[in-house]
Design a protein around this motif. Sequence first.
Motif, PDB file in Angstrom:
ATOM      1  N   ASP A   5      37.405   4.364  66.533  1.00  0.00           N
ATOM      2  CA  ASP A   5      37.060   4.591  64.978  1.00  0.00           C
ATOM      3  C   ASP A   5      35.921   5.738  65.016  1.00  0.00           C
ATOM      4  O   ASP A   5      35.942   6.704  63.847  1.00  0.00           O
ATOM      5  CB  ASP A   5      36.594   3.503  64.165  1.00  0.00           C
ATOM      6  N   ILE A   6      34.881   5.536  65.760  1.00  0.00           N
ATOM      7  CA  ILE A   6      33.801   6.420  65.941  1.00  0.00           C
ATOM      8  C   ILE A   6      34.157   7.810  66.215  1.00  0.00           C
ATOM      9  O   ILE A   6      33.760   8.852  65.561  1.00  0.00           O
ATOM     10  CB  ILE A   6      32.814   6.031  66.979  1.00  0.00           C
ATOM     11  N   LEU A   7      35.005   7.798  67.205  1.00  0.00           N
ATOM     12  CA  LEU A   7      35.460   9.189  67.741  1.00  0.00           C
ATOM     13  C   LEU A   7      36.399  10.099  66.614  1.00  0.00           C
ATOM     14  O   LEU A   7      36.124  11.113  66.572  1.00  0.00           O
ATOM     15  CB  LEU A   7      36.466   9.061  68.901  1.00  0.00           C
ATOM     16  N   ARG A   8      37.116   9.229  65.951  1.00  0.00           N
ATOM     17  CA  ARG A   8      37.854   9.880  64.767  1.00  0.00           C
ATOM     18  C   ARG A   8      36.731  10.410  63.489  1.00  0.00           C
ATOM     19  O   ARG A   8      36.994  11.308  62.910  1.00  0.00           O
ATOM     20  CB  ARG A   8      38.946   8.921  64.248  1.00  0.00           C
ATOM     21  N   GLN A   9      35.998   9.465  63.231  1.00  0.00           N
ATOM     22  CA  GLN A   9      34.982   9.781  62.155  1.00  0.00           C
ATOM     23  C   GLN A   9      33.811  10.503  62.294  1.00  0.00           C
ATOM     24  O   GLN A   9      33.576  11.244  61.433  1.00  0.00           O
ATOM     25  CB  GLN A   9      34.450   8.293  61.579  1.00  0.00           C
ATOM     26  N   ARG A  10      33.185  10.592  63.307  1.00  0.00           N
ATOM     27  CA  ARG A  10      32.144  11.061  63.748  1.00  0.00           C
ATOM     28  C   ARG A  10      31.948  12.165  64.787  1.00  0.00           C
ATOM     29  O   ARG A  10      30.772  12.791  64.772  1.00  0.00           O
ATOM     30  CB  ARG A  10      30.922  10.101  64.035  1.00  0.00           C
ATOM     31  N   ASP A  93      38.031  -0.510  72.577  1.00  0.00           N
ATOM     32  CA  ASP A  93      37.039  -1.464  72.851  1.00  0.00           C
ATOM     33  C   ASP A  93      36.248  -1.673  71.588  1.00  0.00           C
ATOM     34  O   ASP A  93      36.237  -0.589  70.646  1.00  0.00           O
ATOM     35  CB  ASP A  93      36.137  -1.142  73.698  1.00  0.00           C
ATOM     36  N   THR A  94      35.754  -2.713  71.319  1.00  0.00           N
ATOM     37  CA  THR A  94      34.872  -2.949  70.183  1.00  0.00           C
ATOM     38  C   THR A  94      33.295  -2.309  70.423  1.00  0.00           C
ATOM     39  O   THR A  94      33.258  -1.856  71.497  1.00  0.00           O
ATOM     40  CB  THR A  94      34.562  -4.485  69.885  1.00  0.00           C
ATOM     41  N   LEU A  95      32.889  -1.813  69.180  1.00  0.00           N
ATOM     42  CA  LEU A  95      31.493  -1.488  69.390  1.00  0.00           C
ATOM     43  C   LEU A  95      30.454  -2.342  70.069  1.00  0.00           C
ATOM     44  O   LEU A  95      29.584  -1.985  70.639  1.00  0.00           O
ATOM     45  CB  LEU A  95      31.097  -0.876  67.944  1.00  0.00           C
ATOM     46  N   VAL A 121      32.844  10.950  74.271  1.00  0.00           N
ATOM     47  CA  VAL A 121      31.867  10.281  74.708  1.00  0.00           C
ATOM     48  C   VAL A 121      31.165   9.759  73.226  1.00  0.00           C
ATOM     49  O   VAL A 121      31.302  10.363  72.290  1.00  0.00           O
ATOM     50  CB  VAL A 121      30.830  11.200  75.072  1.00  0.00           C
ATOM     51  N   ILE A 122      30.716   8.461  73.494  1.00  0.00           N
ATOM     52  CA  ILE A 122      29.812   7.933  72.247  1.00  0.00           C
ATOM     53  C   ILE A 122      28.473   7.774  72.643  1.00  0.00           C
ATOM     54  O   ILE A 122      28.195   7.550  74.091  1.00  0.00           O
ATOM     55  CB  ILE A 122      30.643   6.779  71.789  1.00  0.00           C
ATOM     56  N   ILE A 127      26.742   4.550  67.887  1.00  0.00           N
ATOM     57  CA  ILE A 127      26.795   3.066  67.662  1.00  0.00           C
ATOM     58  C   ILE A 127      25.883   2.268  66.448  1.00  0.00           C
ATOM     59  O   ILE A 127      26.176   1.620  65.542  1.00  0.00           O
ATOM     60  CB  ILE A 127      26.775   2.101  68.887  1.00  0.00           C
ATOM     61  N   SER A 128      24.813   2.770  66.748  1.00  0.00           N
ATOM     62  CA  SER A 128      23.675   2.288  65.630  1.00  0.00           C
ATOM     63  C   SER A 128      23.965   2.634  64.396  1.00  0.00           C
ATOM     64  O   SER A 128      23.783   2.116  63.499  1.00  0.00           O
ATOM     65  CB  SER A 128      22.193   2.939  66.178  1.00  0.00           C
ATOM     66  N   SER A 129      24.308   4.142  64.207  1.00  0.00           N
ATOM     67  CA  SER A 129      24.665   4.598  62.961  1.00  0.00           C
ATOM     68  C   SER A 129      25.984   3.760  62.257  1.00  0.00           C
ATOM     69  O   SER A 129      25.924   3.447  61.133  1.00  0.00           O
ATOM     70  CB  SER A 129      25.036   5.946  63.050  1.00  0.00           C
ATOM     71  N   ALA A 130      27.114   3.577  63.382  1.00  0.00           N
ATOM     72  CA  ALA A 130      28.018   2.814  62.556  1.00  0.00           C
ATOM     73  C   ALA A 130      27.694   1.501  62.177  1.00  0.00           C
ATOM     74  O   ALA A 130      28.203   0.878  60.980  1.00  0.00           O
ATOM     75  CB  ALA A 130      29.065   2.756  63.631  1.00  0.00           C
ATOM     76  N   PHE A 131      26.790   0.741  62.946  1.00  0.00           N
ATOM     77  CA  PHE A 131      26.285  -0.699  62.240  1.00  0.00           C
ATOM     78  C   PHE A 131      25.614  -0.433  61.310  1.00  0.00           C
ATOM     79  O   PHE A 131      25.560  -1.458  60.550  1.00  0.00           O
ATOM     80  CB  PHE A 131      25.266  -1.417  63.410  1.00  0.00           C
ATOM     81  N   ASP A 132      24.557   0.524  61.044  1.00  0.00           N
ATOM     82  CA  ASP A 132      24.038   0.762  60.012  1.00  0.00           C
ATOM     83  C   ASP A 132      24.908   1.069  58.895  1.00  0.00           C
ATOM     84  O   ASP A 132      24.620   0.418  57.581  1.00  0.00           O
ATOM     85  CB  ASP A 132      22.950   1.811  60.056  1.00  0.00           C
ATOM     86  N   ASP A 133      25.771   1.819  58.578  1.00  0.00           N
ATOM     87  CA  ASP A 133      26.780   2.271  57.787  1.00  0.00           C
ATOM     88  C   ASP A 133      27.512   0.639  57.404  1.00  0.00           C
ATOM     89  O   ASP A 133      27.596   0.468  56.150  1.00  0.00           O
ATOM     90  CB  ASP A 133      27.897   3.115  58.039  1.00  0.00           C
ATOM     91  N   ALA A 134      27.745   0.077  58.282  1.00  0.00           N
ATOM     92  CA  ALA A 134      28.376  -1.081  57.929  1.00  0.00           C
ATOM     93  C   ALA A 134      27.622  -2.325  57.286  1.00  0.00           C
ATOM     94  O   ALA A 134      28.148  -2.993  56.177  1.00  0.00           O
ATOM     95  CB  ALA A 134      28.882  -1.880  59.245  1.00  0.00           C
TER      96      ALA A 134
END
Length: 144
Positions: A5-10, A93-95, A121-122, A127-134
Amino acid sequence: MRVGDILRQRKTTRVVTVRMNETVGVAAQLMRTSNISALVVKDVVRTEGNTAAGMFTERDVVRAIAEHGAAGANLKVSQLISVQKLVACSSGDTLEHARHLMNVHHIRHLPVIDDFSLAGVISMRDISSAFDDAASHAQQALSA
């Protein structure tokens, strides 16, 4: 949320790489011109296709210069990475799992490898930004 999801979105589809036989100076220039802090290292002799052999980071540049002075810029990337210890994840894999790998191995960048091919590459920042957004979305849902 999954790594994919991160690779596709960010992320962009372009992953900046460096060959193992390149110098620290070349790697540092690649990082600077690409405005990134880590490169995926490829070993053109040992691997085929789009596979990562290691990671080369700003910390490696600093270590080369601190230990060897100006001559550190002429060291080969292969002299500073540990190929046997490549830590990676997959897009499925999960974040939480990716964050755990980063914490356990004290790394900030994680190659994403699917079917023996480099997918991206992540970073810990991703990961921190994804958790903040959630968390922000959850807060908005509670406020509504």
